[in-house]
Each structure stands twice: as C-alpha cells, then as structure tokens.
Design a protein around this motif. Structure first.
Motif, PDB file in Angstrom:
ATOM      1  N   HIS A   7       0.737  -1.222   0.054  1.00 41.36           N
ATOM      2  CA  HIS A   7       0.107   0.056   0.058  1.00 41.36           C
ATOM      3  C   HIS A   7       0.822   1.139   0.041  1.00 41.36           C
ATOM      4  CE1 HIS A   7      -3.492   2.161   0.971  1.00 41.36           C
ATOM      5  NE2 HIS A   7      -2.883   3.109   1.841  1.00 41.36           N
ATOM      6  N   GLU A  28       0.995   5.481  -1.022  1.00 45.63           N
ATOM      7  CA  GLU A  28      -0.097   6.870  -1.296  1.00 45.63           C
ATOM      8  C   GLU A  28       0.659   7.977  -1.327  1.00 45.63           C
ATOM      9  OE1 GLU A  28      -1.565   7.989   3.092  1.00 45.63           O
ATOM     10  OE2 GLU A  28      -2.857   6.535   1.692  1.00 45.63           O
ATOM     11  N   LEU A  29       0.126   9.341  -1.801  1.00 44.50           N
ATOM     12  CA  LEU A  29       0.529  10.603  -1.616  1.00 44.50           C
ATOM     13  C   LEU A  29       1.738  10.585  -2.700  1.00 44.50           C
ATOM     14  CD1 LEU A  29       0.426  11.275   2.158  1.00 44.50           C
ATOM     15  CD2 LEU A  29      -1.398  11.566   0.472  1.00 44.50           C
ATOM     16  N   ARG A  84      -3.147   8.956  -5.040  1.00 42.52           N
ATOM     17  CA  ARG A  84      -3.211   7.838  -3.890  1.00 42.52           C
ATOM     18  C   ARG A  84      -3.302   6.648  -4.520  1.00 42.52           C
ATOM     19  NH1 ARG A  84      -4.474  10.840   0.949  1.00 42.52           N
ATOM     20  NH2 ARG A  84      -5.306  12.787   0.563  1.00 42.52           N
ATOM     21  N   THR A 100      -3.043   2.285  -4.146  1.00 42.08           N
ATOM     22  CA  THR A 100      -3.492   1.073  -3.584  1.00 42.08           C
ATOM     23  C   THR A 100      -2.850  -0.103  -4.098  1.00 42.08           C
ATOM     24  OG1 THR A 100      -5.510   2.357  -2.378  1.00 42.08           O
ATOM     25  CG2 THR A 100      -5.297  -0.134  -1.900  1.00 42.08           C
ATOM     26  N   ASP A 115      -6.735  13.429  -6.244  1.00 42.25           N
ATOM     27  CA  ASP A 115      -7.248  14.662  -5.216  1.00 42.25           C
ATOM     28  C   ASP A 115      -6.567  15.658  -5.763  1.00 42.25           C
ATOM     29  OD1 ASP A 115      -9.338  13.096  -3.997  1.00 42.25           O
ATOM     30  OD2 ASP A 115      -7.762  12.425  -2.456  1.00 42.25           O
TER      31      ASP A 115
END
Length: 451
Positions: free
Chosen positions: A4, A6-7, A77, A79, A68
């Motif tokens: 996982h 993200e960002l 993001r 996953t 986003d």
C-alpha cells in the motif's frame, strides 16, 4: 509483492486540475477512470517480463488510483501498487514522471480531442491535426532540433543474442547523435534505447531523448521500460502508428512478431501511396546473423504480397550494426535536405500522405477479421492496409484485453483471402511461433485460423 502506497505529488508538470477533471477521474464507473487505472498500473509495473493478459489481470485487480486536489495541487493516492516502482518507500523519479504523463494524456485526449468536437475524426486532415495536438501537448515536438530521431520497431519477446544486437545498433546510433523512439516496451523496444544511452554518454550528450509511444490497448502487456524519458499515449493503434511515422526521420525494424509485421506493413503501405513515391524515408530491416533466414522470410513475404516496388523502399542489412547506423545517418541527412527544400517542418512530417484507410481505427471483432479483403487485385497500398489489419487482429488476440476475451469466448479468428497470400502469412506466422516471437513465457496457442 504489492504493498500500500499513497501520496504521490508531481515534480514537473500537470500540478493542478479543474474540479471537473477531478470528478471525471474519481468516477469509478467512467471510461476515463478505468483508462487511468490500467495505464497507471502498466507504468508502475515497468520492467515486468509478463505479457500474459490473464495473469496481469489477476495482479491488476487489487490496484486502485485516486486523484485529489489539495492546496498544494494534485495528489495521487495509490493502493496495491507494485513494490518494484519504489525504493525505500519513495517512488522512482522516472516512474513518477511517466505516471503524470499518463494523467496528462488521458485527460487531454478525452477532453480536447474526443469530446471537444474540434476535430472530425472521420476526416484524414483532422486526424493528422489531432495527432499533432496530442504530441504538442506532451511536449514531444521540438522545433529547434535538427532531424535526428530514429524510430526502432521490433519484438517484445526476443532471444538474448537479438537483444544484444539491438543494443549494439542503439550504441552506434547514439555515437552519431541519434535519438531513439520506440513502442516503449521490453525487448527490441528497450535494447536500442539502452545502447544509445552509452553512445550518448561517450559523446557527453546529456540531452538524449528516449521517446516511448504507446496506446491504452497494448500498454498493459508492454509496460514502458525504465529508460523512456518522454512518454506519450495516443488513443488508438492507428494514431499511434501515424505519430511514429510523422515524428521519425528514419525507421529501423528488428525481428519481431505480428506487431512488428503490422508496423512494417503500415509503413510500406503509406510509402507505396503514389504521392509519397519521391519522398526520402530511410527504412532498414536488420538483425543478427542467427535471424538471417527469418528476415529473408519477411523479405519474401513483402515481395510476394506487395511486390518489388515495396521491397525497394527498404534496405536489408544483416549482422552489421555499424553499417546500419552509417546508412541511417546518411538517410537522415537526405530527409533534412528534402524537408529544407520543401519548407516542411523538421519535427513533424506534414508532407507525408496517409490514406484514410490507414487512419480509421480497426476493431478486430471476429466478423471484421473474417471480412478482410486480402486479394491481389487490390492496389498495393490498400492490400497493405488490410494485411496490417489482419496482423493487428492477431496482436489483439495475443495480448490485448478485448481480443484475448473475444478469442476465449468465440474461438480463433478466421482469416480469408487469396491462397497465395494466406500461405505466405501462415508461413511467416509459423516462423514467429517457432522462434518464440509471439509470447515471452509459456506455450503459444494460436488465436487465428487461415481459411
């Protein structure tokens, strides 16, 4: 192993999006979101040696991407992203840039080409303009540069000695200041770029360009290789092929499978058009000594189907990377002189006539494949267009999501035509199977039948 992450922030381009664009990308039921998801996963999987769509689909199932907008700009993001795209929990810089290239191209094509009604995509002139705008938006077109872009086509599934040969050719091109464009995948698409990086480094050339040109239907099975420093995604195979030949100042073709045959037939069909007869366009077919018999099979197939005039449009050079690079350099100089005298752009070949038959997207349904006209009484450039479609369908049945699913459901494609043409196709395709050019791993099950 997927983890996982993200960002992911952009570092170079596309730092802000409109609220409407964000909403389009967030709508999980939209075509735009699915395109972004599939192409992003391909970029994150760079270096993968798997071209089995069914296996890739299993790995892809748990991946997701959400776009986003924060005060600082765009944020992605992720996953279930492949761990190979990260080093010490930081995304590899080249992968980051390719990820935002995907976002850029998918949004631009959807909003400015397909939905904006600026272009009538049933008209040749508008299609050529649409390709130009996509390339310009991706900053691929560089008006201040001298002609030096050599496009290399070849198989994604090749033997180690063939891969080494493509690197040797790329090295010789790099020493002579040539930049490289390919379909951006593994095999003969990666080798010339890798060789050129060494050639450029020896000449202290720090501005080498390694342009990858792809399209959504094939990117999942031929993920961009890590050397690509300029990636652009065209909306379909026909616009991708037009982008290749309008950008290129010369083309080198290495041994490959049906995708390479498709590209060769497309280019020979375009060059066979009466309006292109006098245009210099250096084209070299080459490979190591071990591929001599296979390359001669290709040469015979071209002669038997499209005739001597098509064979006159290319040089066949075997086992001599230096000769390939020298001849290509000479050819590019002829292109430069022709463009200068005809007042055509160095960065985009506007003068090349591409028949409407070569520009319209071909959907390889079983019905369309069965209805292809493969007859010797057709003009050579139109026969080339239909042969190109036949090989395009075989590529789809081998590695593209829709094609693989269709063949699983309805059985192999059935191809009809003149016996002599089909016999030549069948011989060439069997040679591809025998040399392992259809698939990187596992046994190959034909997705076609010759009737």
């Amino acid at each position: 192993m997927a983890r996982h992450y993200e960002l992911i922030h952009p570092k170079t381009h596309l730092r802000v999006l409109s609220r409407y664009e964000i909403q389009q990308l967030k709508d999980v039921s939209s075509r735009t979101h699915e395109l972004l998801r599939r192409c992003s996963y391909a970029v994150l999987s760079a270096g993968s040696q798997n071209d089995d769509y069914l296996e890739l689909e299993k790995e892809y199932k748990d991946f997701n991407i959400v776009v986003d907008q924060e005060d600082r700009g765009v944020i992605l993001r992720l996953t279930g992203a492949p761990a190979s795209a990260f080093v010490d929990n930081e995304i590899i810089r080249g992968v980051r840039e390719q990820l935002f290239s995907v976002l850029r191209d998918i949004l631009y094509v959807d909003e400015s080409i397909l939905k904006a009604h600026r272009f009538n995509l049933n008209k040749s002139e508008d299609i050529t303009n649409a390709v130009f705008h996509i390339l310009r938006n991706a900053n691929i077109l560089q008006p201040d540069m001298q002609p030096n872009l050599v496009v290399c086509w070849g198989g994604h599934s090749i033997a180690p000695h063939e891969y080494k040969y493509t690197k040797d050719v790329g090295y010789q091109l790099g020493l002579r200041g040539m930049d490289i464009g390919t379909g951006c995948g593994p095999g003969a698409m990666k080798g010339p770029m890798k060789g050129a990086t060494i050639g450029h480094a020896k000449q202290h050339n720090r501005s080498g360009r390694y342009i990858g040109i792809t399209e959504p239907g094939i990117i999942a099975a031929e993920a961009p290789n890590p050397i690509v420093n300029e990636l652009v995604i065209l909306p379909d195979i026909e616009k991708r092929l037009e982008a290749f030949i309008r950008l290129a100042h010369g083309i080198i073709i290495f041994p490959g499978g049906p995708g390479t045959a498709e590209e060769l037939l497309y280019l020979l069909g375009v060059l066979s058009h009466p309006k292109n007869q006098d245009m210099p366009y250096p084209l070299i077919i080459t490979g190591p000594e071990e591929t001599r018999e296979y390359l001669m099979d290709i040469d015979r197939f071209i002669g038997d189907t499209l005739g001597d005039s098509a064979q006159q449009r290319y040089q066949l050079i075997i086992a001599d990377p230096v000769a390939v690079a020298i001849e290509m350099k000479k050819g590019v100089e002829r292109v430069k002189e022709f463009r200068r005298n005809s007042n055509d752009a160095y960065f985009y070949n506007w003068s090349l006539t591409i028949d409407h038959e070569f520009q319209m997207p071909f959907d390889p349904t079983h019905e369309n494949m069965s209805n292809l006209q493969l007859h010797k009484d057709l003009p050579s450039h139109l026969l080339a267009a239909n042969l190109r479609r036949a090989f395009s369908g075989i590529v789809a049945g081998n590695v593209k999501a829709d094609g693989v699913k269709r063949v699983r459901k309805h059985g192999p494609y059935q191809i009809h035509g003149d016996p002599s043409i089909l016999a030549g196709m069948d011989k060439l395709l069997r040679a591809m199977v025998d040399h392992g050019r259809m698939k990187i791993r596992g046994d190959y099950q034909p997705c076609y039948e010759m009737l």
